[in-house]
Design a protein around this motif. Structure first.
Motif, PDB file in Angstrom:
ATOM      1  N   THR A   1       0.818  -1.089  -0.034  1.00 51.17           N
ATOM      2  CA  THR A   1       0.057  -0.070  -0.001  1.00 51.17           C
ATOM      3  C   THR A   1       0.821   1.212   0.009  1.00 51.17           C
ATOM      4  O   THR A   1       0.413   2.369  -0.678  1.00 51.17           O
ATOM      5  CB  THR A   1      -1.077   0.058   1.201  1.00 51.17           C
ATOM      6  OG1 THR A   1      -0.062  -0.179   2.413  1.00 51.17           O
ATOM      7  CG2 THR A   1      -1.990  -1.255   1.287  1.00 51.17           C
TER       8      THR A   1
ATOM      9  N   SER B   1       1.264   0.340  -7.617  1.00 57.45           N
ATOM     10  CA  SER B   1       0.841  -0.699  -6.680  1.00 57.45           C
ATOM     11  C   SER B   1       0.133  -1.875  -7.702  1.00 57.45           C
ATOM     12  O   SER B   1      -0.046  -2.882  -7.033  1.00 57.45           O
ATOM     13  CB  SER B   1      -0.366  -0.290  -5.571  1.00 57.45           C
ATOM     14  OG  SER B   1      -1.322   0.213  -6.426  1.00 57.45           O
TER      15      SER B   1
ATOM     16  N   SER C   1       2.606  -4.011  -8.759  1.00 52.64           N
ATOM     17  CA  SER C   1       3.478  -4.240  -7.849  1.00 52.64           C
ATOM     18  C   SER C   1       5.010  -4.346  -7.951  1.00 52.64           C
ATOM     19  O   SER C   1       5.730  -4.897  -7.733  1.00 52.64           O
ATOM     20  CB  SER C   1       3.329  -5.757  -7.432  1.00 52.64           C
ATOM     21  OG  SER C   1       1.930  -6.003  -6.987  1.00 52.64           O
TER      22      SER C   1
END
Lengths: 110, 114
Positions: free
Chosen positions: A30, A65, A68
């Motif tokens: 996050t 995000s 990743s």
């Protein structure tokens, strides 16, 4: 396996050149933080990111995000940039947890 | 700005000994952390605490206890030191979690077990 994979593990750069470090996450990160650890072991904060990009002088970092990963770009490398760079990810794995990569050891040579 | 202090800087213990490391911060941060760093490796989370008297386990909590006595201090106990163990223990603090989890680190305590 490692939840945060940093690459490369070691890097030598000629002074004045550019390079990029990368962290890939196998967890749902996050936020991401980048640090530089000096030879005495002190951790200096470089960037703290939610998804997006930040720039500070010769350094620029991005965090995606969805894909990743996070990157740290070093422009016009200087001798004082030498040290070990770590990325760290915050993730909700059932409870909040924090995972560090194993680091990239950077040596800038004149 | 603020500062994080860790005591002692160097700790030498005997196998089986119980050892306590201390950390103080004056950032007025709510969240504090303890990490272990082994030579040439990344940091691994032992415990963290989101407020006074709170304790949350990290992946490396086995073999350790922690105590958040007050907002500004967080101590870590090695319950039984392992022979030939060598590591650096790093304390950190942040405003909170989520988007407030930018961590600031202390200088570390270097542990050697004889």
């Amino acid at each position: 396996g490692d939840k945060v994979k940093q690459s490369p593990s070691a890097l030598s750069l000629q002074e004045g050149t550019n390079s990029a470090l990368r962290c890939n996450f196998s967890i749902a990160a996050t936020t991401v933080q980048w640090f530089l650890q000096n030879p005495r072991g002190s951790l200096m904060n470089l960037f703290y990111l939610v998804p997006g990009t930040k720039e500070n002088g010769r350094l620029k970092s991005a965090f995606d995000s969805k894909e990743s990963y996070s990157t740290l770009h070093i422009r016009d490398a200087q001798l004082e940039d030498s040290g070990t760079y770590f990325c760290a990810a915050e993730a909700d794995t059932g409870y909040q947890n924090f995972y560090f990569g194993k680091g990239t050891s950077l040596t800038v040579i004149p | 700005g603020g500062i994080i202090t860790q005591t002692p800087k160097f700790l030498i213990g005997q196998e089986g000994q119980k050892l306590t490391l201390k950390c103080q911060q004056n950032f007025n941060h709510d969240t504090m952390y303890w990490y272990r760093q082994d030579s040439g490796k990344g940091l691994r989370l032992i415990y963290y605490s989101i407020t006074e008297n709170d304790l949350q386990k990290g992946d490396l909590s086995e073999g350790y206890d922690a105590s958040r006595e007050k907002k500004s201090s967080f101590s870590l106990t090695v319950t039984s030191a392992q022979k030939n163990e060598m590591a650096v223990f790093l304390c950190a603090s942040s405003i909170g979690l989520g988007g407030y989890a930018e961590q600031f680190f202390g200088p570390g305590t270097r542990l050697t077990v004889l």
